[in-house]
Design a protein around this motif. Structure first.
Motif, PDB file in Angstrom:
ATOM      1  N   SER A  13       0.789  -1.362  -0.010  1.00  0.00           N
ATOM      2  CA  SER A  13      -0.053   0.096  -0.130  1.00  0.00           C
ATOM      3  C   SER A  13       0.952   1.292  -0.146  1.00  0.00           C
ATOM      4  O   SER A  13       0.557   2.258  -0.695  1.00  0.00           O
ATOM      5  CB  SER A  13      -0.873   0.140   1.181  1.00  0.00           C
ATOM      6  N   ALA A  16       1.883   1.646  -3.327  1.00  0.00           N
ATOM      7  CA  ALA A  16       0.625   2.550  -4.503  1.00  0.00           C
ATOM      8  C   ALA A  16       0.740   3.783  -4.276  1.00  0.00           C
ATOM      9  O   ALA A  16       0.446   4.392  -5.309  1.00  0.00           O
ATOM     10  CB  ALA A  16      -0.107   1.650  -4.108  1.00  0.00           C
ATOM     11  N   MET A  20       1.659   6.743  -7.015  1.00  0.00           N
ATOM     12  CA  MET A  20       0.233   7.852  -6.872  1.00  0.00           C
ATOM     13  C   MET A  20       1.046   9.381  -6.873  1.00  0.00           C
ATOM     14  O   MET A  20       0.668   9.981  -7.785  1.00  0.00           O
ATOM     15  CB  MET A  20      -0.877   7.409  -5.840  1.00  0.00           C
ATOM     16  N   LEU A 221      -4.406   3.966  -8.484  1.00  0.00           N
ATOM     17  CA  LEU A 221      -3.510   3.592  -7.687  1.00  0.00           C
ATOM     18  C   LEU A 221      -3.890   4.002  -6.090  1.00  0.00           C
ATOM     19  O   LEU A 221      -3.737   3.390  -5.307  1.00  0.00           O
ATOM     20  CB  LEU A 221      -2.066   4.525  -7.924  1.00  0.00           C
ATOM     21  N   ILE A 224      -6.292   1.339  -5.143  1.00  0.00           N
ATOM     22  CA  ILE A 224      -5.793  -0.053  -4.698  1.00  0.00           C
ATOM     23  C   ILE A 224      -5.027   0.150  -3.486  1.00  0.00           C
ATOM     24  O   ILE A 224      -5.021  -0.688  -2.648  1.00  0.00           O
ATOM     25  CB  ILE A 224      -4.720  -0.290  -5.844  1.00  0.00           C
ATOM     26  N   GLY A 225      -4.132   1.531  -3.310  1.00  0.00           N
ATOM     27  CA  GLY A 225      -3.753   1.496  -1.987  1.00  0.00           C
ATOM     28  C   GLY A 225      -4.401   1.401  -0.832  1.00  0.00           C
ATOM     29  O   GLY A 225      -3.905   0.782   0.055  1.00  0.00           O
TER      30      GLY A 225
END
Length: 305
Positions: A13, A16, A20, A221, A224-225
């Motif tokens: 995370s 990600a 980002m 991103l 997802i993070g």
């Protein structure tokens, strides 16, 4: 509980979110901040809604008892996005990320002032050391040359973003009295999407197809993070997982070097070490005080940018 899985998800995370941030830094050269906020929030909803559907929590994500509280949290968070994105545009990636580490320390201060939480000498000492670290990080940005380059303004944006992140965390603490994590995450993304969209009247830039892919990637991103972050707390104690937030410095340093050709100054590294150590100590003290569950909820829903 699977601690190794929880830590691995937390590290992913952090990667990600750092990817980002790097993508936002690249895109900020061509697009206004409001447009970036829209894509960051709107396309983060895509993986988030899919995840909520798969975990059977969609209904809980839209059910709320405190819409005003969500709006306040979103306004604070979107302000933090504006400041954070501006900091990324004006500072090296590693430095912008490191200044953000001040947020957990500021949470302690705001919790004492606004929530009347009892903060004893150990945590106050950690906050003081951490803020000294922030001053050390800012020291290269206090000269006239840095001011000319706009880096001093970028540092101020970074501090402002850290304050907003801390303020959003305090609001999340209030929301958790009646709201579920899914609702806090969903309403934040939805409201900030509308806030970003409202800036279309101030002039957006029509992206090319490759640029559109970059803008969409920012949101994907982020979503997802957020999922990886939330899931990491499902498999391991918050007190174990939370310190791995600071692995963002590793990713930021690598991306800053390979993508932007920037290496952090010694003052930034020294200050980041102090702030990181202070943040980890605060997490340790909160564990001693039995605050793991609250930390889990906060960390899974406080990411504004």
């Amino acid at each position: 509980m699977k601690p190794a899985l929880g830590v691995s998800l937390k590290i992913l995370s952090a990667l990600a979110f750092t990817l980002m941030a790097a993508t936002i830094k690249l895109a900020s050269e061509h697009f206004p901040t409001g447009q970036l906020i829209f894509f960051r929030s709107a396309f983060a909803l895509v993986p988030l809604v899919v995840w909520l559907a798969l975990t059977d929590t969609v209904v809980n994500a839209v059910r709320t008892h405190n819409l005003k509280g969500h709006l306040l949290r979103s306004i604070i968070g979107s302000t933090g996005m504006v400041l954070g994105f501006s900091a990324l545009a004006n500072l090296p990636l590693t430095e912008a990320v490191a200044i953000g580490y001040a947020a957990p320390l500021l949470v302690v201060v705001l919790a004492a002032l606004l929530l009347r939480e009892t903060v004893r000498a150990y945590r106050w000492s950690a906050v003081a050391v951490g803020l000294v670290g922030v001053l050390i990080m800012l020291s290269p940005r206090l000269g006239s040359e840095a001011l000319t380059e706009g880096a001093s303004l970028g540092a101020l944006f970074g501090i402002g973003a850290a304050f907003c992140t801390a303020g959003a965390t305090i609001q999340v603490r209030r929301l958790t009295a009646t709201e579920r994590t899914g609702a806090i995450v969903f309403y934040f993304s939805a409201v900030t999407t509308l806030i970003g969209l409202s800036t279309v009247f101030f002039g957006w830039v029509t992206p090319t197809l490759p640029q559109l892919a970059v803008l969409v990637a920012i949101g994907i991103l982020g979503g997802i993070g957020q999922i990886l972050l939330t899931e990491s707390y499902r498999w391991a104690d918050a007190s174990l997982v939370a310190p791995f937030e600071y692995t963002t410095m590793i990713w930021a340093t690598l991306l800053g070097w390979f993508v932007f050709g920037q290496w952090p100054e010694q003052a930034v590294i020294a200050g980041a070490v102090l702030v990181t150590a202070s943040g980890i100590f605060v997490i340790y003290r909160e564990r001693k005080l039995g605050l793991e569950r609250r930390k889990e909820v906060e960390m899974s829903s406080q990411r504004p940018g």
